[in-house]
Motif scaffolding. Structure first.
Motif, PDB file in Angstrom:
ATOM      1  N   TYR A 200       0.745  -0.853  -0.399  1.00 39.57           N
ATOM      2  CA  TYR A 200       0.420  -0.152  -0.542  1.00 39.57           C
ATOM      3  C   TYR A 200       1.283   1.087   0.100  1.00 39.57           C
ATOM      4  O   TYR A 200       2.326   1.102   0.256  1.00 39.57           O
ATOM      5  CB  TYR A 200      -1.217   0.331   0.608  1.00 39.57           C
ATOM      6  CG  TYR A 200      -0.110  -0.093   2.435  1.00 39.57           C
ATOM      7  CD1 TYR A 200       0.292   1.362   3.884  1.00 39.57           C
ATOM      8  CD2 TYR A 200       0.417  -1.666   3.014  1.00 39.57           C
ATOM      9  CE1 TYR A 200       0.636   0.912   4.316  1.00 39.57           C
ATOM     10  CE2 TYR A 200       0.837  -0.921   4.561  1.00 39.57           C
ATOM     11  CZ  TYR A 200       0.606  -0.430   5.013  1.00 39.57           C
ATOM     12  OH  TYR A 200       1.463  -0.141   6.504  1.00 39.57           O
ATOM     13  N   SER A 201       0.313   1.990  -0.093  1.00 39.51           N
ATOM     14  CA  SER A 201       0.829   3.827  -0.343  1.00 39.51           C
ATOM     15  C   SER A 201      -0.006   4.888  -1.099  1.00 39.51           C
ATOM     16  O   SER A 201       0.474   5.811  -0.735  1.00 39.51           O
ATOM     17  CB  SER A 201       2.192   3.864  -0.125  1.00 39.51           C
ATOM     18  OG  SER A 201       3.184   3.440   0.983  1.00 39.51           O
ATOM     19  N   GLU A 202      -0.303   4.032  -1.934  1.00 36.30           N
ATOM     20  CA  GLU A 202      -1.118   4.983  -3.164  1.00 36.30           C
ATOM     21  C   GLU A 202       0.043   5.852  -3.880  1.00 36.30           C
ATOM     22  O   GLU A 202       0.676   7.149  -4.100  1.00 36.30           O
ATOM     23  CB  GLU A 202      -1.948   6.664  -2.561  1.00 36.30           C
ATOM     24  CG  GLU A 202      -3.040   5.516  -1.740  1.00 36.30           C
ATOM     25  CD  GLU A 202      -4.367   6.445  -0.817  1.00 36.30           C
ATOM     26  OE1 GLU A 202      -3.775   7.795  -1.028  1.00 36.30           O
ATOM     27  OE2 GLU A 202      -5.592   5.672  -0.627  1.00 36.30           O
ATOM     28  N   LEU A 203       1.048   5.023  -4.644  1.00 34.37           N
ATOM     29  CA  LEU A 203       1.602   5.604  -6.002  1.00 34.37           C
ATOM     30  C   LEU A 203       1.308   4.823  -7.015  1.00 34.37           C
ATOM     31  O   LEU A 203       0.927   3.907  -7.172  1.00 34.37           O
ATOM     32  CB  LEU A 203       2.964   5.002  -5.494  1.00 34.37           C
ATOM     33  CG  LEU A 203       3.555   5.045  -3.373  1.00 34.37           C
ATOM     34  CD1 LEU A 203       4.419   4.432  -3.164  1.00 34.37           C
ATOM     35  CD2 LEU A 203       3.533   6.896  -3.013  1.00 34.37           C
ATOM     36  N   VAL A 204       1.969   5.851  -7.937  1.00 35.13           N
ATOM     37  CA  VAL A 204       2.292   4.961  -9.500  1.00 35.13           C
ATOM     38  C   VAL A 204       4.129   5.242  -9.187  1.00 35.13           C
ATOM     39  O   VAL A 204       4.517   6.377  -9.390  1.00 35.13           O
ATOM     40  CB  VAL A 204       2.071   5.584 -10.692  1.00 35.13           C
ATOM     41  CG1 VAL A 204       2.229   5.606 -11.281  1.00 35.13           C
ATOM     42  CG2 VAL A 204       0.124   5.904 -10.475  1.00 35.13           C
TER      43      VAL A 204
END
Ligand code: 0X9
Ligand code: CA
Ligand code: CA
Ligand code: CA
Ligand code: ZN
Length: 310
Positions: A200-204
């Motif tokens: 997780y971490s909301e990264l691209v």
């Protein structure tokens, strides 16, 4: 099974049944197969979605892979959501219909079914990451591109980032790689774009992961620019943070480096919801998050499908 309250997540048996149902209910636009089997013998399902799915047409092929890491169950739901959106929406949603007609969408919802089943087998989450071969190999350190080169993996079998004894020692990575290799037709790789979903971490994230350098052998300034452009565009649509993967931390033997380094596939990692959490908690969002957090990536998936034709 998943713990009480999280029944919205799919076990391997439930995933298998959902894929069979999608293929059964949409026979004209689907083809269900497998790329091989896991260490414990589970089929590594592959669903192709396209018009005339039984025919290899001259359409850009786009690959989505999920669940390399066992405990990242939300990603399996992401791939299932892609399957459901592009099958159930065909003929009614114009954007979906257009992509199904002009692309060959390839979905591998669980690259690590053994690990995922082990993670939930006790009825409570175990926090398991690797596959189930011996002490476990981190599949996302086992790919045969600069494998073990750069301090971005471990040679200790007990480590959570154990790279395995040799590149593609894991049957799961070997099977997915064999499938991708098989998509070279008359010298041309048919798959042009790929997302590997994680949490997780909301990264691209985009390659290379093995080096902090933006450009390297196999990555020109123009190519790095394209990754950054597409990555930022997708991140603008879902609110994630875009960056080169090594900006997070250096890794070697990951899927993106292999997909790009060997096949020049526009290959991204998405780190899904949540943005932050205390340790293992972030891997286990309540099942109420499945619908909003998978739909959140619809536009990014469409951006990649569009880019795949560019
Ligand atoms: O470490 C990984 O394999 C990925 N993160 S996770 O928390 N899902 O395990 C990130 C891989 C992306 N590559 C780099 N960060 N270099
Ligand atoms: Ca719940
Ligand atoms: Ca087609
Ligand atoms: Ca084709
Ligand atoms: Zn992961």
């Amino acid at each position: 099974d998943f713990p009480a309250g999280d029944e919205g997540y799919h076990t391997y048996a439930e995933l298998s049944e959902e894929l069979s149902a999608a293929a059964r209910e949409h026979p004209g636009i689907t083809r269900l197969s497998s790329v091989g089997t896991s260490a414990q013998g589970r089929a590594l399902h592959l669903l192709k979605i396209s018009d005339n799915a039984g025919t290899d047409e001259a359409e850009p092929e786009v690959l989505f892979t999920c669940n390399q890491h066992a405990r990242e169950h939300l990603t399996t739901e992401m791939c299932l959501h892609i399957v459901q959106r592009f099958t159930e929406g065909y003929g009614s949603d114009p954007a979906v219909t257009n992509f199904v007609d002009t692309r060959e969408i390839l979905v591998i919802p669980s690259v690590n079914p053994d690990g995922a089943e082990y993670d939930i087998a006790g009825g409570e989450y175990r926090g398991w990451r690797k596959n189930r071969q011996g002490a476990g190999t981190d599949l996302n350190r086992n790919w045969d591109y600069r494998w073990g080169c750069c301090g971005g993996s471990s040679g200790n079998p007990a480590s959570d980032t154990y790279r395995g004894p040799s590149p593609f020692s894991a049957p799961e990575t070997r099977a997915v790689a064999g499938f991708v290799d098989s998509r070279v037709v008359d010298g041309t790789q048919q798959i042009t774009a790929h997302i590997d979903f994680h949490t997780y971490s909301e990264l691209v994230l985009w390659p290379f992961g093995y080096t902090h350098d933006d450009t390297a052998e196999g990555m020109t300034a123009e190519e790095a620019q394209r990754f950054a452009e597409v990555g930022r565009k997708m991140a603008a649509s879902n609110g994630y943070t875009p960056q080169q993967s090594s900006d997070l931390y250096v890794t070697d033997g990951t899927v993106n480096d292999w997909m790009w380094g060997k096949h020049k596939i526009l290959s991204f990692t998405f780190e899904m919801y949540p943005r932050g959490a205390g340790g293992l908690d972030g891997f286990y969002p309540p099942d109420e998050q499945i619908a909003p957090q998978t739909a959140r990536n619809d536009e990014a998936v469409d951006i990649l499908l569009a880019e795949a034709g560019a």
